[in-house]
Scaffold this motif. Structure first.
Motif, PDB file in Angstrom:
ATOM      1  N   PRO A  94       0.826  -1.211   0.000  1.00  0.00           N
ATOM      2  CA  PRO A  94       0.000   0.000   0.000  1.00  0.00           C
ATOM      3  C   PRO A  94       0.856   1.255   0.000  1.00  0.00           C
ATOM      4  CG  PRO A  94       0.107  -0.906   2.221  1.00  0.00           C
ATOM      5  CD  PRO A  94       0.948  -1.806   1.341  1.00  0.00           C
ATOM      6  N   VAL A  95       0.259   2.356  -0.432  1.00  0.00           N
ATOM      7  CA  VAL A  95       0.937   3.667  -0.447  1.00  0.00           C
ATOM      8  C   VAL A  95       0.161   4.593   0.475  1.00  0.00           C
ATOM      9  CG1 VAL A  95       1.570   5.627  -1.922  1.00  0.00           C
ATOM     10  CG2 VAL A  95       1.628   3.306  -2.847  1.00  0.00           C
ATOM     11  N   HIS A  96       0.859   5.390   1.257  1.00  0.00           N
ATOM     12  CA  HIS A  96       0.181   6.424   2.060  1.00  0.00           C
ATOM     13  C   HIS A  96       0.086   7.666   1.171  1.00  0.00           C
ATOM     14  CE1 HIS A  96       0.818   3.591   5.187  1.00  0.00           C
ATOM     15  NE2 HIS A  96       2.083   3.885   5.412  1.00  0.00           N
ATOM     16  N   PHE A 104      13.356  10.896  -0.201  1.00  0.00           N
ATOM     17  CA  PHE A 104      13.768  12.255   0.195  1.00  0.00           C
ATOM     18  C   PHE A 104      14.015  13.108  -1.049  1.00  0.00           C
ATOM     19  CE2 PHE A 104      15.548   9.344   3.537  1.00  0.00           C
ATOM     20  CZ  PHE A 104      14.539   9.574   4.470  1.00  0.00           C
ATOM     21  N   TYR A 105      13.271  12.823  -2.090  1.00  0.00           N
ATOM     22  CA  TYR A 105      13.294  13.671  -3.291  1.00  0.00           C
ATOM     23  C   TYR A 105      13.036  15.119  -2.831  1.00  0.00           C
ATOM     24  CZ  TYR A 105      12.084  15.300  -7.976  1.00  0.00           C
ATOM     25  OH  TYR A 105      12.046  15.984  -9.148  1.00  0.00           O
ATOM     26  N   PRO A 106      13.689  16.116  -3.461  1.00  0.00           N
ATOM     27  CA  PRO A 106      13.651  17.478  -2.906  1.00  0.00           C
ATOM     28  C   PRO A 106      12.269  18.030  -2.541  1.00  0.00           C
ATOM     29  CG  PRO A 106      15.234  17.362  -4.696  1.00  0.00           C
ATOM     30  CD  PRO A 106      14.570  16.014  -4.645  1.00  0.00           C
ATOM     31  N   GLY A 107      11.243  17.692  -3.306  1.00  0.00           N
ATOM     32  CA  GLY A 107       9.910  18.249  -3.011  1.00  0.00           C
ATOM     33  C   GLY A 107       9.147  17.507  -1.935  1.00  0.00           C
ATOM     34  N   LYS A 108       9.724  16.438  -1.395  1.00  0.00           N
ATOM     35  CA  LYS A 108       9.007  15.672  -0.365  1.00  0.00           C
ATOM     36  C   LYS A 108       8.986  16.448   0.956  1.00  0.00           C
ATOM     37  CE  LYS A 108       8.134  11.744  -2.578  1.00  0.00           C
ATOM     38  NZ  LYS A 108       7.776  12.141  -3.963  1.00  0.00           N
ATOM     39  N   ASN A 109       8.172  15.997   1.919  1.00  0.00           N
ATOM     40  CA  ASN A 109       8.072  16.713   3.206  1.00  0.00           C
ATOM     41  C   ASN A 109       9.431  16.806   3.885  1.00  0.00           C
ATOM     42  OD1 ASN A 109       5.414  16.389   2.483  1.00  0.00           O
ATOM     43  ND2 ASN A 109       4.716  15.999   4.568  1.00  0.00           N
ATOM     44  N   GLY A 165      19.089  16.807  -3.603  1.00  0.00           N
ATOM     45  CA  GLY A 165      19.430  15.833  -4.634  1.00  0.00           C
ATOM     46  C   GLY A 165      18.506  14.659  -4.372  1.00  0.00           C
ATOM     47  N   GLU A 166      18.938  13.471  -4.743  1.00  0.00           N
ATOM     48  CA  GLU A 166      18.095  12.289  -4.521  1.00  0.00           C
ATOM     49  C   GLU A 166      18.381  11.684  -3.149  1.00  0.00           C
ATOM     50  OE1 GLU A 166      15.898  11.282  -6.790  1.00  0.00           O
ATOM     51  OE2 GLU A 166      16.577  12.269  -8.624  1.00  0.00           O
ATOM     52  N   GLY A 167      17.415  10.958  -2.614  1.00  0.00           N
ATOM     53  CA  GLY A 167      17.630  10.256  -1.355  1.00  0.00           C
ATOM     54  C   GLY A 167      16.459   9.351  -1.041  1.00  0.00           C
TER      55      GLY A 167
HETATM   56  C1  LIG Z   1       4.475   7.162  -3.661  1.00  0.00           C
HETATM   57  C2  LIG Z   1       5.899   7.211  -4.131  1.00  0.00           C
HETATM   58  N1  LIG Z   1       6.607   6.077  -4.173  1.00  0.00           N
HETATM   59  C3  LIG Z   1       7.895   6.080  -4.562  1.00  0.00           C
HETATM   60  C4  LIG Z   1       8.531   7.234  -4.932  1.00  0.00           C
HETATM   61  C5  LIG Z   1       9.928   7.152  -5.433  1.00  0.00           C
HETATM   62  O1  LIG Z   1      10.831   7.915  -4.716  1.00  0.00           O
HETATM   63  P1  LIG Z   1      12.141   8.513  -5.434  1.00  0.00           P
HETATM   64  O2  LIG Z   1      11.700   9.596  -6.341  1.00  0.00           O
HETATM   65  O3  LIG Z   1      12.954   9.012  -4.267  1.00  0.00           O
HETATM   66  O4  LIG Z   1      12.803   7.396  -6.141  1.00  0.00           O
HETATM   67  C6  LIG Z   1       7.829   8.446  -4.875  1.00  0.00           C
HETATM   68  C7  LIG Z   1       8.433   9.757  -5.176  1.00  0.00           C
HETATM   69  O5  LIG Z   1       8.930  10.159  -6.110  1.00  0.00           O
HETATM   70  C8  LIG Z   1       6.477   8.435  -4.480  1.00  0.00           C
HETATM   71  O6  LIG Z   1       5.759   9.567  -4.452  1.00  0.00           O
END
Ligand SMILES: Cc1ncc(COP(=O)(O)O)c(C=O)c1O
Length: 376
Positions: free
Chosen positions: A138-140, A190-195, A200-202
């Protein structure tokens, strides 16, 4: 038809420079430290960040990785999922959730989502389980926790592991407990736009299982625990030292940032009540991390055009559900298979939400929306 807007004053959809301004000195010092000690791949800051983030999630272990996508990939590798296996997941998400299933050679099995939260609908899971099902993923979505107790009950019944895709949900709570330890593992981006965003990437994998964490650490380092000795086929999925340093600084602010996101969400609720928009809800078991504030309306495309013309930032998450993506055409799904997800994809619009968003900016967004509806 889109009428000409009369309001002025741009509101960016996302304002990373605003966040940067407040942190600049601390970040500069943290990056300088990484440059001084040349710990570019993993290193002490990554190790300290891992400890801090594990604690934040109430978990025993956190393994720092290069992306959230890698975290999902590693999670499925750790469950020994492979060709011939199926993983039940949602079509309403960013595609990376499904990529991980494809990377291990397994098949994503989609089910429709809950109309209120857009998350995996537990009522539909049982009918999708087959002897080949190996996990639930599942995805939150948008920061709102999935219905974890109901999903875990099904997992217990069928002896299936649950992996949380918590890429959008840092600090969200389910029945008062922070997400991240409700299943065998959880995966963060931890993509830059995440909370909580790197510069960079993470990404990270979080778990309470020491054996899984140990193998995850090996998998991220070419399958080795001892340099140049490789116990299994591995990957280069290490978190960069600079990202660890940046994330350590930012982690200290995450609690306050989540409170500020909540302020914005509550203010939108208040000001948009009574408009024709369908507003996002929180289930009684949840406190969303409010990664996104997603409203719905059948005239979404016209509204987006109008807001674009008003210079009010807005975005589409996600315009095409995964079962209809070209990359997954071979799975044989068709339009109409998941009506809730398909309708949501047509109606959803994400409004600006970030800790630095001011009340004046919120009012400006709301005024533009009200003007759109007033003009018919
Ligand atoms: C629901 C979801 N799963 C996975 C990812 C993948 O993360 P990333 O972009 O850090 O690879 C993201 C974000 O991009 C996401 O929003």
């Amino acid at each position: 038809m889109t009428n000409q807007p009369t309001l002025n004053g741009a509101v960016p959809y996302l304002d990373l420079p605003a966040q940067m301004r407040g942190l600049r000195q601390e970040i500069d010092a943290a990056i300088a430290r990484t440059l001084d000690n040349c710990s570019f791949c993993l290193g002490p800051d990554v190790a300290e960040f891992e400890k801090g983030f594990a604690q934040f999630c109430g978990a025993e272990h956190c393994v720092g990785l290069n992306t959230g996508t890698s975290a999902l990939h590693i999670a499925l590798l750790l469950l020994n999922i492979g060709p011939g296996d199926e993983v039940i997941t949602t079509p309403s998400t960013f595609v990376a959730t499904s990529w991980a299933i494809s990377y291990v050679g397994a098949k994503p099995v989609y089910i429709d989502v809950d109309d209120a939260t857009f998350n995996l609908d537990p009522k539909r899971v049982r009918q999708a389980i087959t002897p080949r099902t190996k996990a639930l993923l599942p995805v939150h979505l948008y920061g709102h926790p999935a219905d974890l107790d109901s999903l875990n009950e099904i997992c217990r019944e069928h002896k299936l592991p649950l992996v949380e895709d918590a890429a959008q949900a840092h600090g969200a709570t389910y029945k008062g407990k922070v997400v991240g330890t409700f299943g065998a593992m959880s995966c963060f981006s931890f993509y830059p736009g995440k909370n909580l965003g790197a510069y960079g990437e993470g990404g990270a994998l979080v778990t309470n299982d020491a054996a899984l964490a140990t193998r995850a650490r090996a998998l991220r380092e070419h399958g080795s625990t001892q340099r140049y000795y490789h116990d299994e086929v591995g990957y280069n999925y290490r978190m960069e030292g600079i990202q660890g340093a940046v994330l350590r600084v930012k982690l200290k602010h995450l609690g306050e940032w989540t409170r500020q996101r909540r302020r914005v969400a509550l203010r939108y609720h208040e000001l948009l009540a009574g408009t024709p928009l369908q507003l996002p809800v929180e289930a009684d078991y949840a406190q969303s991390a409010w990664h996104l504030y997603v409203v719905r309306h059948p005239r979404r495309d016209d509204l987006k055009k109008y807001l674009d013309a008003c210079q009010v930032g807005c975005a589409l998450h996600y315009p095409l559900p995964l079962h209809l993506q070209k990359a997954y055409a071979h799975l044989g799904y068709k339009l109409g298979d998941f009506p809730v997800a398909e309708k949501a994809a047509k109606e959803c619009l994400s409004l600006p939400i970030y800790p630095e968003l001011t009340d004046a900016q919120i009012q400006r967004v709301v005024a533009a929306i009200k003007e759109f509806f007033a003009k018919g």
